[in-house]
Design an enzyme around this catalytic site. Structure first.
Site, PDB file in Angstrom:
ATOM      1  N   ARG A   1       0.859  -1.190   0.000  1.00 23.03           N
ATOM      2  CA  ARG A   1       0.000   0.000   0.000  1.00 23.03           C
ATOM      3  C   ARG A   1       0.894   1.239   0.000  1.00 23.03           C
ATOM      4  O   ARG A   1       0.936   2.006   0.957  1.00 23.03           O
ATOM      5  CB  ARG A   1      -0.933  -0.003   1.219  1.00 23.03           C
ATOM      6  CG  ARG A   1      -1.848  -1.209   1.379  1.00 23.03           C
ATOM      7  CD  ARG A   1      -2.554  -1.690   0.171  1.00 23.03           C
ATOM      8  NE  ARG A   1      -3.878  -1.165  -0.086  1.00 23.03           N
ATOM      9  CZ  ARG A   1      -5.002  -1.533   0.505  1.00 23.03           C
ATOM     10  NH1 ARG A   1      -4.984  -2.410   1.480  1.00 23.03           N
ATOM     11  NH2 ARG A   1      -6.171  -1.034   0.127  1.00 23.03           N
TER      12      ARG A   1
ATOM     13  N   GLN B   1      -0.215   2.751  -5.864  1.00 23.46           N
ATOM     14  CA  GLN B   1      -1.620   3.172  -5.757  1.00 23.46           C
ATOM     15  C   GLN B   1      -2.437   2.916  -7.028  1.00 23.46           C
ATOM     16  O   GLN B   1      -3.578   2.497  -6.963  1.00 23.46           O
ATOM     17  CB  GLN B   1      -1.693   4.654  -5.409  1.00 23.46           C
ATOM     18  CG  GLN B   1      -2.262   4.883  -4.042  1.00 23.46           C
ATOM     19  CD  GLN B   1      -2.118   6.308  -3.563  1.00 23.46           C
ATOM     20  OE1 GLN B   1      -1.496   7.144  -4.213  1.00 23.46           O
ATOM     21  NE2 GLN B   1      -2.706   6.587  -2.429  1.00 23.46           N
TER      22      GLN B   1
ATOM     23  N   ASP C   1      -3.631  -0.661  -7.222  1.00 27.35           N
ATOM     24  CA  ASP C   1      -4.150  -1.190  -5.958  1.00 27.35           C
ATOM     25  C   ASP C   1      -5.594  -1.681  -6.135  1.00 27.35           C
ATOM     26  O   ASP C   1      -6.557  -0.932  -6.011  1.00 27.35           O
ATOM     27  CB  ASP C   1      -4.060  -0.080  -4.904  1.00 27.35           C
ATOM     28  CG  ASP C   1      -4.478  -0.542  -3.522  1.00 27.35           C
ATOM     29  OD1 ASP C   1      -5.112  -1.604  -3.415  1.00 27.35           O
ATOM     30  OD2 ASP C   1      -4.176   0.172  -2.554  1.00 27.35           O
TER      31      ASP C   1
ATOM     32  N   SER D   1      -8.030  -1.368  -3.134  1.00 24.27           N
ATOM     33  CA  SER D   1      -8.648  -0.048  -2.986  1.00 24.27           C
ATOM     34  C   SER D   1      -9.712   0.187  -4.049  1.00 24.27           C
ATOM     35  O   SER D   1     -10.813   0.648  -3.740  1.00 24.27           O
ATOM     36  CB  SER D   1      -7.599   1.061  -3.096  1.00 24.27           C
ATOM     37  OG  SER D   1      -6.791   1.032  -1.961  1.00 24.27           O
TER      38      SER D   1
ATOM     39  N   TYR E   1      -2.311  -1.888   8.056  1.00 20.39           N
ATOM     40  CA  TYR E   1      -3.365  -2.882   8.270  1.00 20.39           C
ATOM     41  C   TYR E   1      -3.581  -3.108   9.760  1.00 20.39           C
ATOM     42  O   TYR E   1      -2.662  -2.959  10.558  1.00 20.39           O
ATOM     43  CB  TYR E   1      -2.970  -4.216   7.635  1.00 20.39           C
ATOM     44  CG  TYR E   1      -3.024  -4.215   6.139  1.00 20.39           C
ATOM     45  CD1 TYR E   1      -4.243  -4.157   5.479  1.00 20.39           C
ATOM     46  CD2 TYR E   1      -1.868  -4.290   5.383  1.00 20.39           C
ATOM     47  CE1 TYR E   1      -4.296  -4.172   4.095  1.00 20.39           C
ATOM     48  CE2 TYR E   1      -1.909  -4.306   3.999  1.00 20.39           C
ATOM     49  CZ  TYR E   1      -3.124  -4.248   3.363  1.00 20.39           C
ATOM     50  OH  TYR E   1      -3.181  -4.264   2.002  1.00 20.39           O
TER      51      TYR E   1
HETATM   52  P1  NAD Z   1      -9.115  -3.750   5.307  1.00 21.50           P
HETATM   53  O1  NAD Z   1     -10.105  -4.049   4.243  1.00 21.50           O
HETATM   54  O2  NAD Z   1      -7.968  -4.684   5.527  1.00 21.50           O
HETATM   55  O3  NAD Z   1      -9.887  -3.629   6.706  1.00 21.50           O
HETATM   56  C1  NAD Z   1     -10.992  -2.757   6.833  1.00 21.50           C
HETATM   57  C2  NAD Z   1     -10.902  -2.009   8.132  1.00 21.50           C
HETATM   58  O4  NAD Z   1     -11.270  -2.854   9.229  1.00 21.50           O
HETATM   59  C3  NAD Z   1      -9.515  -1.461   8.479  1.00 21.50           C
HETATM   60  O5  NAD Z   1      -9.592  -0.061   8.617  1.00 21.50           O
HETATM   61  C4  NAD Z   1      -9.198  -2.137   9.809  1.00 21.50           C
HETATM   62  O6  NAD Z   1      -8.436  -1.300  10.674  1.00 21.50           O
HETATM   63  C5  NAD Z   1     -10.594  -2.386  10.356  1.00 21.50           C
HETATM   64  N1  NAD Z   1     -10.695  -3.353  11.461  1.00 21.50           N
HETATM   65  C6  NAD Z   1     -10.054  -4.527  11.635  1.00 21.50           C
HETATM   66  N2  NAD Z   1     -10.426  -5.095  12.815  1.00 21.50           N
HETATM   67  C7  NAD Z   1     -11.354  -4.272  13.369  1.00 21.50           C
HETATM   68  C8  NAD Z   1     -12.110  -4.323  14.576  1.00 21.50           C
HETATM   69  N3  NAD Z   1     -11.984  -5.329  15.457  1.00 21.50           N
HETATM   70  N4  NAD Z   1     -12.945  -3.275  14.816  1.00 21.50           N
HETATM   71  C9  NAD Z   1     -13.070  -2.254  13.954  1.00 21.50           C
HETATM   72  N5  NAD Z   1     -12.381  -2.156  12.814  1.00 21.50           N
HETATM   73  C10 NAD Z   1     -11.522  -3.155  12.519  1.00 21.50           C
HETATM   74  O7  NAD Z   1      -8.566  -2.281   5.132  1.00 21.50           O
HETATM   75  P2  NAD Z   1      -8.185  -1.518   3.768  1.00 21.50           P
HETATM   76  O8  NAD Z   1      -9.329  -0.761   3.288  1.00 21.50           O
HETATM   77  O9  NAD Z   1      -7.548  -2.498   2.851  1.00 21.50           O
HETATM   78  O10 NAD Z   1      -7.101  -0.490   4.286  1.00 21.50           O
HETATM   79  C11 NAD Z   1      -5.952  -0.980   4.982  1.00 21.50           C
HETATM   80  C12 NAD Z   1      -4.892   0.107   5.136  1.00 21.50           C
HETATM   81  O11 NAD Z   1      -4.288   0.421   3.913  1.00 21.50           O
HETATM   82  C13 NAD Z   1      -5.418   1.407   5.700  1.00 21.50           C
HETATM   83  O12 NAD Z   1      -4.461   1.891   6.611  1.00 21.50           O
HETATM   84  C14 NAD Z   1      -5.498   2.301   4.513  1.00 21.50           C
HETATM   85  O13 NAD Z   1      -5.404   3.665   4.846  1.00 21.50           O
HETATM   86  C15 NAD Z   1      -4.263   1.823   3.792  1.00 21.50           C
HETATM   87  N6  NAD Z   1      -4.260   2.174   2.365  1.00 21.50           N
HETATM   88  C16 NAD Z   1      -3.140   2.764   1.855  1.00 21.50           C
HETATM   89  C17 NAD Z   1      -3.083   3.065   0.517  1.00 21.50           C
HETATM   90  C18 NAD Z   1      -1.853   3.696  -0.065  1.00 21.50           C
HETATM   91  O14 NAD Z   1      -1.101   4.318   0.638  1.00 21.50           O
HETATM   92  N7  NAD Z   1      -1.584   3.519  -1.334  1.00 21.50           N
HETATM   93  C19 NAD Z   1      -4.148   2.767  -0.308  1.00 21.50           C
HETATM   94  C20 NAD Z   1      -5.277   2.163   0.245  1.00 21.50           C
HETATM   95  C21 NAD Z   1      -5.311   1.852   1.598  1.00 21.50           C
END
Ligand code: NAD
Length: 376
Positions: free
Chosen positions: A119, A124, A127, A130, A230
């Site tokens: 990530r 990006q 991704d 996303s 994550y």
């Molecule tokens: P994901 O689909 O893996 O999980 C969804 C959400 O569930 C996450 O926010 C996680 O913290 C939350 N979660 C897990 N256990 C939980 C609990 N017990 N109670 C409440 N919430 C809980 O997440 P995602 O959408 O794939 O995003 C993961 C990370 O990647 C994030 O930090 C996001 O900002 C980051 N991200 C970065 C980029 C980038 O920099 N290029 C792009 C997309 C996402």
């Protein structure tokens, strides 16, 4: 290079890994694009549109017999049998599915799972987690609004005032953020919970309220920081306090959208049967984690049934497992662009297919090569 794009055959899969827009770009780079008849139909793309973009419409065997195969989902046994050893494969191949990886290795494929891309800023544009989670978050709210028998916005009418819907979002990653934004556009009042405290600011900037659950020990704080953005499994002590706070909000909610996931692990159970019982009749739960829950559970709610909508204790629980597939045209358009950008790394303009292992994205996505599984 011969690039093949078969029709996806997994149940409910409507997306396609190439669109006329990306096919045209591959053709301009000198590649031959072989699209199986009807591969784009479920995403509203006709064979004629692919032909107009310079692709050739072929049968299934020819599409899967190409040197590079682009897919949405991991290949089935039937597809593996039609692919030649040495074929390169790009798709959402499920990096945590060991038997699936073993089967691709045994078929001699050089396979890349795009979900494994880091990530990072550079990754990006490719991704897929996303691009597809964004659609899932949007569609979850649209489905909830469709199921719910009341308005989302507060309305003042001559026949009286209608209260705004109360929406609770559990898990504020990409899907959760888009769910907040979409529910907000429809006029709902929103509260959201996540283990990662860093999302509080994002939640508030979208006009929702963050459900604060304090960290009382160093262990809780450390777990909440997660790994690489994550979430990690949280200590039971914190989860117990989160449950109390979430239960209060869920009881008052009209709609709950749960998206909580932990990579490589079963989705946490956040909405217990007791919580569902406390909800108002007619309320709606959209469990985006459907199909990813622990053994015996289907998602973030133990009452969820993957792939089905059920009504339990008067609450409608939607367990749709492929929300992006319900927005097939845009989901395909974004996914196909993710694939196009990834291919720039392994199929540079001025050279043939290569696997540059010094590239962190390629190294992270490579799953199988020369008969071996590259990832644990
Ligand atoms: P994901 O689909 O893996 O999980 C969804 C959400 O569930 C996450 O926010 C996680 O913290 C939350 N979660 C897990 N256990 C939980 C609990 N017990 N109670 C409440 N919430 C809980 O997440 P995602 O959408 O794939 O995003 C993961 C990370 O990647 C994030 O930090 C996001 O900002 C980051 N991200 C970065 C980029 C980038 O920099 N290029 C792009 C997309 C996402």
């Amino acid at each position: 290079m011969l690039i093949g794009v078969p029709l996806e055959t997994a149940a409910g899969e409507t997306r396609v890994a190439v669109t006329p827009e990306t096919a045209k770009k591959y053709v301009a780079q000198g590649h031959t694009v072989l699209v199986q008849t009807g591969a784009g139909v479920a995403a509203s793309i006709t064979d004629a549109a692919f032909e107009a973009a310079g692709a050739r419409i072929v049968d299934r065997a020819e599409a899967l017999g190409a040197e590079l195969v682009l897919k949405v989902q991991r290949p089935s046994a039937e597809e593996l049998a039609l692919m030649k050893p040495g074929t390169a494969l790009v798709g959402m191949l499920n990096p945590f599915d060991k038997p699936g990886l073993t089967a691709m290795a045994a078929a001699g494929l050089t396979s890349f799972a795009l979900e494994a891309a880091p990530r990072t800023t550079r990754a990006q544009s490719m991704d897929v987690l996303s691009s597809q989670a964004n659609i899932a978050g949007y569609k979850a709210v649209i489905m909830a609004a469709d199921r719910y028998q009341k308005f989302f916005p507060m309305l003042m009418t001559a026949a009286g005032t209608v209260k705004a819907a109360r929406v609770v979002i559990l898990g504020v990653g990409v899907a959760g953020l888009q769910a907040i934004a979409t529910a907000k556009r429809l006029g709902a009042v929103i509260e959201a919970s996540d283990v990662r405290p860093s999302v509080k600011e994002q939640v508030e900037s979208l006009g929702a309220k963050f459900i604060d659950v304090a960290f009382e020990t160093a262990e809780e704080k450390e777990a909440a920081e997660g790994v690489g953005g994550y979430a990690r499994p949280m200590p039971a002590s914190w989860l117990e306090r989160q449950k109390i706070e979430v239960a209060k909000r869920v009881a008052a909610a009209d709609v709950v959208i749960s998206t909580a996931l932990i990579p490589g692990r079963a989705a946490p159970v956040l909405i217990t049967e007791e919580m569902v019982k406390a909800m108002k009749p007619g309320s709606v739960i959209i469990d985006i984690a459907a199909g990813k829950g622990p053994a015996g559970h289907d998602g973030n709610c133990p009452l969820t049934e993957a792939g089905r909508t059920v009504t339990k204790h008067g609450v409608h629980i939607v367990g749709e497992t492929n929300l992006p597939g319900l927005v097939a045209a845009d989901a395909s358009a974004l996914y196909a662009r993710n694939v196009l950008d990834f291919l720039k790394l392994v199929l540079p303009k001025d050279g043939g297919f290569q696997v540059p292992m010094d590239d962190d994205i390629v190294a992270a996505c490579l799953m199988t090569q020369a008969g071996d599984v590259k990832k644990a």
